[in-house]
Design an enzyme around this catalytic site. Structure first.
Site, PDB file in Angstrom:
ATOM      1  CE  LYS A   1       0.593   1.205   4.474  1.00  0.00           C
ATOM      2  NZ  LYS A   1       0.826   2.675   5.134  1.00  0.00           N
TER       3      LYS A   1
ATOM      4  CD  GLU B   1       9.260   1.568   6.171  1.00  0.00           C
ATOM      5  OE1 GLU B   1      10.103   1.056   5.213  1.00  0.00           O
ATOM      6  OE2 GLU B   1       9.568   1.433   7.337  1.00  0.00           O
TER       7      GLU B   1
END
Length: 335
Positions: free
Chosen positions: A192, A282
């Site tokens: 995601k 990330e």
């Protein structure tokens, strides 16, 4: 009351330290940075969490042994690239069958392991067998620090361990669900972030809500296709750790990935965008593993591949969007 060691005192680790102490647990939080330990011990505040005050009962330390020894639970809250080194350092002090909770979101590039698998591997090398849990969901630290209503998922193949974590973290402002599909939860949490980069890039290009909605829904399709090929439960990707986390990461300015993508879409080089965000992004760390998994399992990942073309191969963001829009016609299906 449980004894809990938190490894990592970034925004998420510090917000969780406050929450767990508020729940009545004895919390020791570790940082590898002496200046961070000193600042948090003295001010009881994190510079990126506004007016949040950490209770005096939380002990901050630079001694990882002190944070790990004789604890009921270890919470790994370091950025994904540092999980293996942290687990290796913690392993000699871990208790047998200790609950080890990963709250970072990512995958290891070289091994393609999830972060809980990385923790388990390092603990096994030290002769320990932890009870592994992934704690994940749509949870910005900035909102948890303000006690705003939030939901999260405690996932483990060990149902008792998942419920143990659920019991420890549940509060009036944090509702915790359980899920046995730990691999699906962790894959969703890693992927995601890459899709959120795409949403940010679209925003930086000046595209609107239609484009963002398309990226979210087609992004979930990519995530679910890959997850299913890896043996994960498809339902996981329509739940809090899939769709829920994707929505919040693609739409909030608290999201480092969204902000980084917007800067890139606005013309900034990826390295400069990361410096501007000022924290770990990330999605960039997860990108190589996402591509490798797509290749390994033979799954087409057009949005993720488009992000790679932009951030690692210097492609024009507008050209990548045009390429996605001109792809072969097909029905809307999940798999």
């Amino acid at each position: 009351m449980y004894t809990i060691g938190i490894l990592g005192t970034g925004t998420w680790g510090t917000a969780l330290a406050r929450l767990l102490a508020g729940n009545g647990h004895a919390v020791t939080a570790w940082s590898a940075l002496p200046e961070e330990v000193a600042s948090l011990s003295e001010t009881r505040r994190h510079p990126r969490l506004g007016d949040m005050v950490v209770p005096e009962s939380v002990a901050f330390t630079g001694d990882i042994g002190r944070a790990c020894a004789e604890k009921d639970m270890l919470v790994f809250a370091v950025p994904s690239p540092y999980v293996r080194a942290t687990a290796r350092a913690a392993a000699p002090f871990a208790r047998e069958r200790q609950v080890a909770v990963d709250v970072a979101k990512g995958m290891e590039t070289d091994t393609l392991l999830t972060l809980s698998e990385v923790i388990g591997q390092e603990m096994a090398a030290a002769g320990k067998a932890p009870r592994l849990v992934a704690l994940s969901g749509p949870t910005h630290a900035e909102e948890v620090a303000r006690d705003l209503p939030t939901t999260i998922v405690s996932s483990s193949r060990d149902a008792d361990a998942a419920r143990f974590v659920q019991d420890a973290f549940m509060s009036d402002s944090l509702r915790v669900y359980t899920n046995a599909d730990i691999r699906g939860v962790e894959v969703a949490g890693a992927l995601k972030n890459v899709i959120a980069l795409a949403a940010g890039i679209a925003g930086g290009l000046g595209y609107g809500d239609n484009a963002r909605a398309a990226i979210i829904t087609r992004g979930i399709a990519e995530m679910a296709r890959l997850g299913a090929a890896m043996g994960c439960e498809r339902e996981t990707f329509s739940g809090l750790t899939g769709l829920g986390d994707l929505v919040v990461t693609c739409t909030s300015m608290h999201s480092r990935n969204n902000r980084c993508g917007m800067l890139i879409g606005g013309g900034m080089a990826p390295a400069d965008a990361v410096r501007e965000v000022g924290m770990v992004v990330e999605g960039l760390n997860a990108l190589p593993a996402a591509l490798a998994l797509g290749k390994k399992y033979g799954v087409e990942l057009p949005i993720i591949e488009g992000v790679d073309a932009i951030v690692r191969r210097g492609a024009s963001p507008r050209a990548v969007v045009e390429s996605l829009m001109r792809r072969e016609k097909k029905p809307e299906t999940w798999l």
